[in-house]
Design a protein around this motif. Structure first.
Motif, short mmCIF file in Angstrom:
data_model
loop_
_atom_site.label_atom_id
_atom_site.label_comp_id
_atom_site.label_asym_id
_atom_site.label_seq_id
_atom_site.Cartn_x
_atom_site.Cartn_y
_atom_site.Cartn_z
N UNK A 92 -32.75 -9.04 -45.15
CA UNK A 92 -32.87 -10.19 -44.27
C UNK A 92 -31.56 -10.97 -44.28
N UNK A 93 -31.17 -11.46 -43.12
CA UNK A 93 -29.95 -12.25 -43.03
C UNK A 93 -28.78 -11.43 -42.51
N UNK A 94 -27.74 -12.10 -42.04
CA UNK A 94 -26.56 -11.42 -41.50
C UNK A 94 -25.77 -10.74 -42.61
N UNK A 95 -24.87 -9.84 -42.26
CA UNK A 95 -24.03 -9.18 -43.28
C UNK A 95 -23.22 -10.20 -44.06
N UNK A 133 -21.66 -2.32 -49.47
CA UNK A 133 -20.84 -2.17 -48.27
C UNK A 133 -21.68 -2.48 -47.04
N UNK A 134 -21.17 -3.33 -46.18
CA UNK A 134 -21.87 -3.70 -44.95
C UNK A 134 -21.78 -2.56 -43.94
N UNK A 189 -16.98 -4.09 -44.69
CA UNK A 189 -16.56 -4.86 -45.85
C UNK A 189 -17.26 -4.35 -47.11
N UNK A 190 -16.51 -4.12 -48.18
CA UNK A 190 -17.07 -3.63 -49.44
C UNK A 190 -16.80 -4.64 -50.54
N UNK A 191 -17.70 -4.70 -51.49
CA UNK A 191 -17.53 -5.63 -52.60
C UNK A 191 -18.32 -5.17 -53.81
#
Length: 400
Positions: free
Chosen positions: A266-269, A313-314, A275-277
């Motif tokens: 749930x929620x935006x990226x 990762x998005x 994008x990776x983190x």
């Protein structure tokens, strides 16, 4: 108790040392061991295991290694748990050379599941960037295990030819779910586990299939998926202590096996697509929660918190059509697809880490807030799928 006339024995000392471990008092645990020696109370493997774990949890890694050496010098044989704690302490104290020597010779192969302590050695070497030595040890132990089994190596090859990729293992034991064979290599088998099926039961289903096909072999669980999670479930084609089981267990314990999950949150990226983190919030058991099995992100002052790291990762962003309007519902209408690679393997790690970032998994009844429970109206299952798993086969080639 010491001030009374009640005699202490090995069990009471073991319980007291375990309590010291839970409270983070490793110094008291060492004093208790000295007291056992002074009073002539027998010291067994359980006592030493608890003491080594207490030192390891308290970050007294050199002390943990000292206790392990005392254990080896006594008449108490180190068991699997002692090796795991010792090699973990060795890696954290940068004494990875000690972990190699601890596994050397007959001691490393003595355990029925020798792959797990070997995995600890690999993990310690990996932390010290001694990759070459770690892989050399893994390959040499594989050769020793295969050599000890002799003709069984040919049997693993024949079984892989009988278990063909794309075929299905029939439902058994009253279940309605078939298991698709995703990968079949000598000693390695991967199936597609449906959601709602317990990993151990899926492995039993494979055993029943082997028996029904008159294939004289066993399978060993080397990795699990939570019951609500679907995806790749890998197992060793061979019993506990076999070369395939030890080889795969070593890879999972040494963090050489790589799992990739895809989940809808749930929620935006958390960033632009691609994008990776890395999130590495430590975890602990939620003893105050309603569900005993639930975990949570550890409090800053928590003793014995477990390290946990997940790569994220998005991958996508979606919006579910709704007739409702208003700012209160806008966040819940947005969903993000995330690829997650757990570096450690803690219980519910991906679910907890993403929930901690405010991105609860869709239809997560344990960690999702009540405000998001309506997700189950259109997605009745937890949206978490193990999409890829990579390990090394008996031929030392990667298979996924």
């Amino acid at each position: 108790m010491e001030g009374s006339k009640v005699a202490q024995d090995t069990i009471t000392y073991s319980a007291a040392i375990s309590a010291c471990r839970s409270g983070g008092h490793w110094e008291c645990a060492i004093q208790l061991l000295a007291s056992m020696t002074g009073q002539g109370v027998a010291r067994d493997a359980i006592v030493f295991n608890a003491l080594i774990s207490a030192c390891e949890s308290g970050k007294a890694w050199h002390k943990a290694l000292e206790i392990f050496n005392v254990m080896e010098g006594s008449k108490v044989n180190p068991n699997e748990n002692a090796y795991i704690a010792a090699v973990s302490a060795g890696g954290r104290s940068s004494s990875w050379q000690h972990t190699l020597s601890s596994f050397a010779g007959e001691r490393g192969g003595r355990s029925e599941s020798a792959g797990i302590p070997l995995g600890g050695v690999i993990s310690s070497c990996r932390a010290a960037s001694a990759w070459t030595l770690a892989l050399q040890r893994l390959d040499s132990e594989l050769q020793a295990w295969l050599g000890a089994e002799g003709p069984s190596t040919l049997r693993y090859m024949k079984l892989s030819n009988r278990l063909r990729e794309g075929e299905y293992i029939a439902a058994a034991g009253g279940t309605k779910e078939r298991l698709e064979i995703l990968l079949s290599r000598p000693g390695v088998l991967a199936v597609l586990k449906p959601p709602g099926v317990v990993s151990e039961f899926a492995i039993k289903q494979v055993r029943w299939h082997l028996e029904a096909q008159d294939l004289a072999s066993d399978v060993t669980c080397v990795s699990r998926l939570d019951a609500p999670t679907s995806g790749v479930l890998v197992m060793a084609v061979g019993g506990l202590g076999s070369a395939p089981a030890n080889f795969l267990l070593a890879q999972f314990a040494g963090r050489l096996a790589m799992k990739t999950y895809h989940c809808l949150c749930s929620g935006p990226p958390l960033g632009s697509l691609g994008t990776a983190g890395l999130t590495n919030a430590p975890m602990e058991q939620d003893k105050d929660g309603e569900l005993d099995a639930a975990m949570r992100v550890a409090r800053s002052s928590a003793q014995g918190a477990l390290e946990a790291s997940t790569k994220l990762k998005a991958k996508g962003c979606y919006r579910k059509a709704t007739s409702e309007e208003g700012a209160d519902t806008a966040l819940f209408d947005m969903f993000s697809l995330v690829a997650a690679q757990p570096i450690t393997g803690r219980t519910h790690q991906i679910r907890i880490h993403l929930a901690n970032l405010g991105r609860h998994l869709v239809s997560d009844p344990m960690y999702g807030p009540f405000a998001l429970s309506y997700h189950r109206d259109w997605c009745p299952r937890l949206f978490l799928h193990c999409s890829r798993l990579t390990v090394r086969g008996l031929d030392r080639q990667q298979c996924s």
